[in-house]
Every structure is written in structure tokens, then in C-alpha cells.
Write an enzyme that holds these catalytic residues in place. Structure first.
Site, PDB file in Angstrom:
ATOM      1  N   ASP A  13       0.862  -1.184   0.000  1.00 39.49           N
ATOM      2  CA  ASP A  13       0.000   0.000   0.000  1.00 39.49           C
ATOM      3  C   ASP A  13       0.896   1.231   0.000  1.00 39.49           C
ATOM      4  O   ASP A  13       1.753   1.372   0.887  1.00 39.49           O
ATOM      5  CB  ASP A  13      -0.889   0.026   1.241  1.00 39.49           C
ATOM      6  CG  ASP A  13      -1.940  -1.077   1.235  1.00 39.49           C
ATOM      7  OD1 ASP A  13      -1.894  -1.947   0.340  1.00 39.49           O
ATOM      8  OD2 ASP A  13      -2.800  -1.071   2.134  1.00 39.49           O
ATOM      9  N   ASP A 132     -15.724  -3.145  -0.732  1.00 41.14           N
ATOM     10  CA  ASP A 132     -15.173  -2.609   0.510  1.00 41.14           C
ATOM     11  C   ASP A 132     -16.339  -2.305   1.444  1.00 41.14           C
ATOM     12  O   ASP A 132     -17.172  -1.438   1.141  1.00 41.14           O
ATOM     13  CB  ASP A 132     -14.370  -1.339   0.229  1.00 41.14           C
ATOM     14  CG  ASP A 132     -13.269  -1.577  -0.792  1.00 41.14           C
ATOM     15  OD1 ASP A 132     -12.588  -2.609  -0.678  1.00 41.14           O
ATOM     16  OD2 ASP A 132     -13.097  -0.744  -1.700  1.00 41.14           O
TER      17      ASP A 132
END
Length: 242
Positions: A13, A132
Site C-alpha cells: 500500500d 469494501d
């Protein structure tokens, strides 16, 4: 139900050029600093990763992906690369594939039925729809707000549209090392699509639980960076447990 080729996919990330882990996806809540993304891609390659999971956090927050990041990580790792973060048009998906990704993860844009139908037809198995979840709804726009859709309903829509694969993340578990959200995954798996599970993985027991639940693979980010387990240990434990 057991997935035959279950794998642990290491996460990279990236925020402002550096590898980080964020608590619940909040930009201001960096929990782990992981250094240079290119160096980390090489490290995971050397540790035996079969695929890399790259999240362009700047792209997720801005809606504009960072294509040179995709190029650099793809070239350094030399592994199949799935990338997400701000991919909200067919042109952006195509550009990421041209830059070296082999899969592109799309969340916010996929809630539009016309976009989803077009992208599924155009990109087929190279498209991964990201679901998500937060508080029973699908989070969008870099997890900064929630839509009206539920994860289970969205998963069914994806199945009806011909989507090949889902990435399912519990946003409240992401970066927490608190364990995966099993109830969320059970709800989404009911759509009978391959599921990559993300959010909260903290131990080898979590990895086995996700495999035994029927997930195709699991994303590990904080657990690997914090030394909770290694990719080699995960492979060994998976092999020993059948």
C-alpha cells in the site's frame, strides 16, 4: 469447501511514494511504515510470493491512478500484479494493464451497472471488483463515504454481470490485525464467485480459516510487515494442513 490453489498475497500500500499501513483506510492514521515500494516488491519476490497486491492510496483518494508506480513495481517484482486505487474508467484500467498489471481492482465505478457491464465484457478475468464494506454498506471514493448498496447485493449484481473475481475488504478490520470479518465473507461467498479476502489477517490461523471458508486467497499486509508470519511459514502451514 476448500480452495485448491489458495495463496497468501502480500500487500504493498503506497502513500506519497512510501509503503504504509493505514488504520481503517484513514489517510491520517499510518500504523506501519514499510519503506520503498520497489524494494518491498523485490523482497516479497525473493521470499517466494506468487503475486503482488498493489494499492495506490494517492490514486484512491484523488481518483487519479499513479501509473508510474504500477510500472516500477511490476518491473521490480517480476510477478503477476493486481493493482487498485482510483480506477474509475475503462481508459484507466487499460492504462494500468499496459503499465504491467495483470489485474485491476475497481470499486466505486463498479457500482454503476453500465460501467460494470462494459468493463466485464472488455477486460474479463483481468477485472477484479472490490467490495469494501463498512457498517453493512459498500464504502466508496477511497472509503470516504458509503453507498446504499449492501456487500451481498453488490456481489449478486457482480455475479449477474459476469464478473470473474471479487476482492472483499472489511474496512474496519483493515490494518487492525484484529482478524478477518467472517460474517461479511460468508455473505459475499453466497454469490458463488471466487473471493480474495482482505482486512484484519493477523495470523496463520486466520489464513487457514479463510481457506477453509472457501476464499480463493488472502491479502496480508500489516501481518507480514509486523513479522507476525512469513510467506514461507504460510506456505508450509497450508501444505501441512492439507
Amino acid at each position: 469447501m476448500l480452495t485448491q490453489t489458495f495463496e497468501v498475497i502480500p500487500a504493498i500500500d503506497v502513500l506519497e511514494g512510501r509503503v504504509v499501513r493505514l488504520s481503517q483506510g484513514r489517510r491520517e492514521a499510518v500504523t506501519i511504515e514499510g519503506g520503498d515500494p520497489v524494494e518491498l516488491a523485490r523482497r516479497f519476490r525473493d521470499e517466494g510470493a506468487g503475486r503482488l497486491h498493489l494499492v495506490d492510496l494517492d490514486g484512491a483518494f484523488s481518483g487519479t491512478p499513479t501509473l508510474d508506480l504500477v510500472e516500477r513495481v511490476a518491473r521490480a517484482g517480476g510477478l503477476p500484479l493486481q493493482v487498485g486505487g482510483g480506477y474509475r474508467s475503462g481508459a484507466a484500467i487499460a492504462a494500468a494493464l499496459d503499465a504491467g498489471a495483470d489485474r485491476v481492482m475497481v470499486g466505486t465505478a463498479a457500482l454503476s451497472p453500465p460501467f460494470l457491464a462494459d468493463a466485464t465484457e472488455r477486460f474479463a478475468e483481468r477485472l477484479v471488483v472490490a467490495i469494501d464494506a463498512r457498517d453493512g454498506k459498500v464504502a466508496v471514493d477511497g472509503w470516504t463515504r458509503t453507498s446504499d448498496a449492501t456487500p451481498a447485493a453488490f456481489a449478486r449484481d457482480c455475479a449477474a454481470a459476469g464478473v470473474d473475481r471479487l476482492l472483499v475488504t472489511s474496512t474496519t478490520r483493515d490494518g487492525s490485525l484484529a482478524g478477518p470479518d467472517i460474517d461479511l465473507l460468508v455473505d459475499v461467498l453466497a454469490a458463488l464467485l471466487p473471493v480474495i479476502a482482505a482486512g484484519g489477517v493477523s495470523s496463520l490461523d486466520d489464513v487457514l480459516a479463510l481457506r477453509d471458508l472457501g476464499c480463493e486467497s488472502a491479502i496480508a499486509g500489516s501481518a507480514l510487515l509486523a513479522g507476525r508470519f512469513t510467506l514461507a511459514e504460510a506456505r508450509e502451514r497450508l501444505a501441512r494442513s492439507g
